[in-house]
Design a protein around this motif. Structure first.
Motif, short mmCIF file in Angstrom:
data_model
loop_
_atom_site.label_atom_id
_atom_site.label_comp_id
_atom_site.label_asym_id
_atom_site.label_seq_id
_atom_site.Cartn_x
_atom_site.Cartn_y
_atom_site.Cartn_z
N ALA A 236 0.82 -1.22 0.00
CA ALA A 236 0.00 0.00 0.00
C ALA A 236 0.85 1.27 0.00
CB ALA A 236 -0.94 -0.01 1.21
N GLY A 237 2.17 1.08 -0.03
CA GLY A 237 3.06 2.25 -0.13
C GLY A 237 3.21 3.02 1.15
N ALA A 238 2.78 2.43 2.27
CA ALA A 238 2.84 3.16 3.54
C ALA A 238 4.28 3.28 4.05
CB ALA A 238 1.99 2.45 4.59
N ASP A 239 4.54 4.40 4.70
CA ASP A 239 5.73 4.54 5.54
C ASP A 239 5.38 3.86 6.86
OD1 ASP A 239 7.39 5.44 7.63
OD2 ASP A 239 7.73 7.38 6.67
N TRP A 240 5.92 2.67 7.08
CA TRP A 240 5.45 1.90 8.25
C TRP A 240 6.58 1.43 9.15
CZ3 TRP A 240 7.11 -3.08 9.02
CH2 TRP A 240 7.55 -3.81 7.91
N GLN A 241 6.21 1.20 10.40
CA GLN A 241 7.08 0.59 11.41
C GLN A 241 6.25 -0.41 12.21
OE1 GLN A 241 9.30 3.51 13.95
NE2 GLN A 241 8.00 5.00 12.92
N ILE A 242 6.88 -1.51 12.60
CA ILE A 242 6.29 -2.40 13.60
C ILE A 242 7.33 -2.59 14.70
CG2 ILE A 242 5.39 -4.71 14.09
CD1 ILE A 242 4.52 -4.88 11.12
N HIS A 243 6.95 -2.25 15.93
CA HIS A 243 7.83 -2.47 17.08
C HIS A 243 7.29 -3.69 17.83
CE1 HIS A 243 9.26 2.02 17.40
NE2 HIS A 243 9.16 1.61 16.16
N ALA A 244 8.07 -4.75 17.79
CA ALA A 244 7.65 -5.99 18.46
C ALA A 244 8.36 -6.12 19.79
CB ALA A 244 7.98 -7.19 17.57
N TYR A 245 7.61 -6.54 20.79
CA TYR A 245 8.14 -6.69 22.15
C TYR A 245 8.05 -8.16 22.57
CZ TYR A 245 7.14 -1.68 21.98
OH TYR A 245 7.06 -0.36 21.59
N GLY A 246 9.18 -8.71 23.00
CA GLY A 246 9.20 -10.11 23.44
C GLY A 246 8.52 -10.30 24.78
N HIS A 247 8.10 -11.54 25.03
CA HIS A 247 7.47 -11.89 26.32
C HIS A 247 6.33 -10.93 26.65
CE1 HIS A 247 10.74 -14.71 26.97
NE2 HIS A 247 11.57 -13.75 26.66
N THR A 248 5.61 -10.52 25.64
CA THR A 248 4.55 -9.53 25.80
C THR A 248 3.33 -10.01 25.04
OG1 THR A 248 6.24 -7.79 25.92
CG2 THR A 248 3.98 -7.09 25.47
N GLY A 249 2.20 -9.94 25.70
CA GLY A 249 0.97 -10.42 25.09
C GLY A 249 0.08 -9.29 24.63
N HIS A 250 -1.21 -9.56 24.61
CA HIS A 250 -2.21 -8.59 24.21
C HIS A 250 -2.47 -7.63 25.39
CE1 HIS A 250 -5.33 -7.40 21.41
NE2 HIS A 250 -6.17 -7.28 22.42
N GLY A 251 -2.90 -6.43 25.08
CA GLY A 251 -3.37 -5.52 26.12
C GLY A 251 -2.29 -4.97 27.03
N PHE A 252 -1.05 -4.96 26.56
CA PHE A 252 0.08 -4.70 27.46
C PHE A 252 0.13 -3.29 28.02
CE2 PHE A 252 1.74 -4.18 23.09
CZ PHE A 252 2.23 -2.89 23.14
N THR A 253 -0.62 -2.35 27.45
CA THR A 253 -0.61 -0.99 28.00
C THR A 253 -1.60 -0.81 29.14
OG1 THR A 253 -2.31 -0.23 26.44
CG2 THR A 253 0.00 0.07 25.76
N ASN A 254 -2.42 -1.79 29.37
CA ASN A 254 -3.53 -1.63 30.32
C ASN A 254 -3.19 -2.17 31.71
OD1 ASN A 254 -5.89 -1.65 31.78
ND2 ASN A 254 -7.15 -2.39 30.08
N PRO A 255 -2.96 -1.30 32.68
CA PRO A 255 -2.58 -1.76 34.03
C PRO A 255 -3.67 -2.60 34.68
CG PRO A 255 -2.28 0.62 33.81
CD PRO A 255 -3.04 0.17 32.61
N ASN A 256 -4.88 -2.51 34.17
CA ASN A 256 -5.97 -3.33 34.71
C ASN A 256 -6.03 -4.72 34.09
OD1 ASN A 256 -6.81 -0.99 36.13
ND2 ASN A 256 -7.79 -0.27 34.25
N ALA A 257 -5.19 -4.97 33.10
CA ALA A 257 -5.19 -6.28 32.45
C ALA A 257 -4.34 -7.23 33.28
CB ALA A 257 -4.67 -6.18 31.02
N THR A 258 -4.93 -7.81 34.27
CA THR A 258 -4.23 -8.73 35.17
C THR A 258 -4.79 -10.12 34.98
OG1 THR A 258 -5.83 -8.37 36.91
CG2 THR A 258 -3.95 -6.88 36.86
N ALA A 259 -4.18 -11.05 35.68
CA ALA A 259 -4.68 -12.43 35.63
C ALA A 259 -6.15 -12.51 36.03
CB ALA A 259 -3.83 -13.32 36.51
N GLN A 260 -6.58 -11.54 36.85
CA GLN A 260 -7.97 -11.56 37.33
C GLN A 260 -9.00 -11.51 36.19
OE1 GLN A 260 -5.69 -9.58 39.20
NE2 GLN A 260 -5.61 -11.31 40.61
#
Lengths: 239, 239
Positions: free
Chosen positions: A186-210
């Motif tokens: 699509a001709g986009a200027d793109w970046q993907i930053h991948a983080y190891g040992h990291t799952g979904h929802g990683f910015t959300n402090p409320n995303a706990t095992a609960q």
């Protein structure tokens, strides 16, 4: 500067929506950021991020994708809403374009300088806005879903960055490679930053095992890194 | 503060080497960065980066991997040297460990706070140092090669970040996925930042069509983004 926020009523497809505009309080037209929440809709978390960004020189429209009656609704209700709003990707695109128009129409937003950021489902929505080919400066997806919309492809003019947890069970390595291919074509200027040992929802402090969804978990390092990268990205867009 | 540099003579495996230590001139022990050049060895480019970093609070050892007689040698000579130095990965590892010892022995370097960065072949070397399991704070690879050394795996204690051009003909998407798997299994705290429409050697302003290696090209946006990310990474390591 004192951060201010106001609710904005709007409508799409019969849904009565209530988005929140967060500004630096000066009334000045600044570069604007459309912030698209996760499946859970607008919460204090998104408002907090918007207030942070308003302190950094961006006025932020936190958009309501689902309907004002769903503020604070239960998870199962919101997953149902995500299904309703997201199942027809052409309709979702039109809903997103209405959000873009809403942002462009705010006097506190410089309509020529707009970025979009989104989280989880909102990350997919942010990518879908880039995919429209609209004149948007940049799009940032945080643990967004990469599945393509299956609509005719457009040239993507927005710069795109995706902050991605490599162990995200909803976005496999194959999906990452496929998105890279899609964005390249699509001709986009793109970046993907991948983080190891990291799952979904990683910015959300409320995303706990609960919350009991395997693979969904807050990760402080990835959260910090992705926001630091976002600040750099916004700085590049609106230098 | 006035940036200073001095040559340091050392030896490995019969090779007479001359590395360059770049400091802030105060004589103070600061966090140290080992900078491993590309196949071309130490050039003004690496010295410039080191001087920039010395201005940011890091003392930098720019290491000579090949021998002091090769400073400024022609490309074909240097490719031969890369082959000689890199073909036995256990020997390469030992050469790299000697560089780590050299850095630790400098009075201007806090031996408990060391990061490693490298470019192209030097990026592979930086990853190989992480792979030793040595107590290194962090490792940053710029358009490095990802091929694993085929040596017994160690737990990686260094934080690892790779800045990678997605169109790099020497590092395919498969190699990216394989590195992610390798680093995950080694327990590393890792990141890979992938840049679209970006090939090999993207940080090097001298990498133009003139050098005539397909897929090797300077890319200003990726260069800026990767260095901005590096500054953030070093800040995280040595906060």
């Amino acid at each position: 500067m004192s951060i201010e926020q106001r609710n904005i009523a709007h409508e799409f497809d019969g849904d009565q929506l209530e988005s929140v505009l967060v500004t630096d309080g000066t009334g000045q037209a600044l570069p604007g950021v459309i912030l698209i929440p996760s499946v859970m809709g607008i919460t204090d978390l998104e408002i907090g991020w918007a207030r942070d960004l308003a302190g950094r020189g961006y006025n932020v429209l936190v958009v309501d994708m689902f309907g004002k009656q769903f503020r604070g609704a239960a998870r199962d209700v919101m997953f149902g809403e995500m299904g309703r709003v997201g199942k027809d990707r052409a309709n979702l695109r039109d809903r997103l374009l209405s959000m873009l128009e809403l942002a462009r129409g705010q006097s506190e937003v410089d309509s020529t300088q707009i970025a979009v950021m989104g989280f989880c489902f909102g990350g997919k929505c942010a990518l879908d806005l880039a995919r429209t080919g609209e004149d948007i400066a940049g799009v940032a997806s945080f643990h967004g879903l990469f599945d393509p919309p299956g609509l005719p492809a457009n040239k993507i003019s927005a710069k795109v960055v995706c902050y991605h947890g490599w162990d995200d069970p909803m976005v496999t390595p194959d999906a990452v490679v496929a998105l890279a291919k899609e964005l390249t074509e699509a001709g986009a200027d793109w970046q993907i930053h991948a983080y190891g040992h990291t799952g979904h929802g990683f910015t959300n402090p409320n995303a706990t095992a609960q919350i009991g969804i395997p693979g969904v978990e807050y990760q402080a390092a990835a959260a910090r890194r992705s926001f630091a990268a976002l600040y750099d990205f916004l700085g590049e867009l609106f230098a």
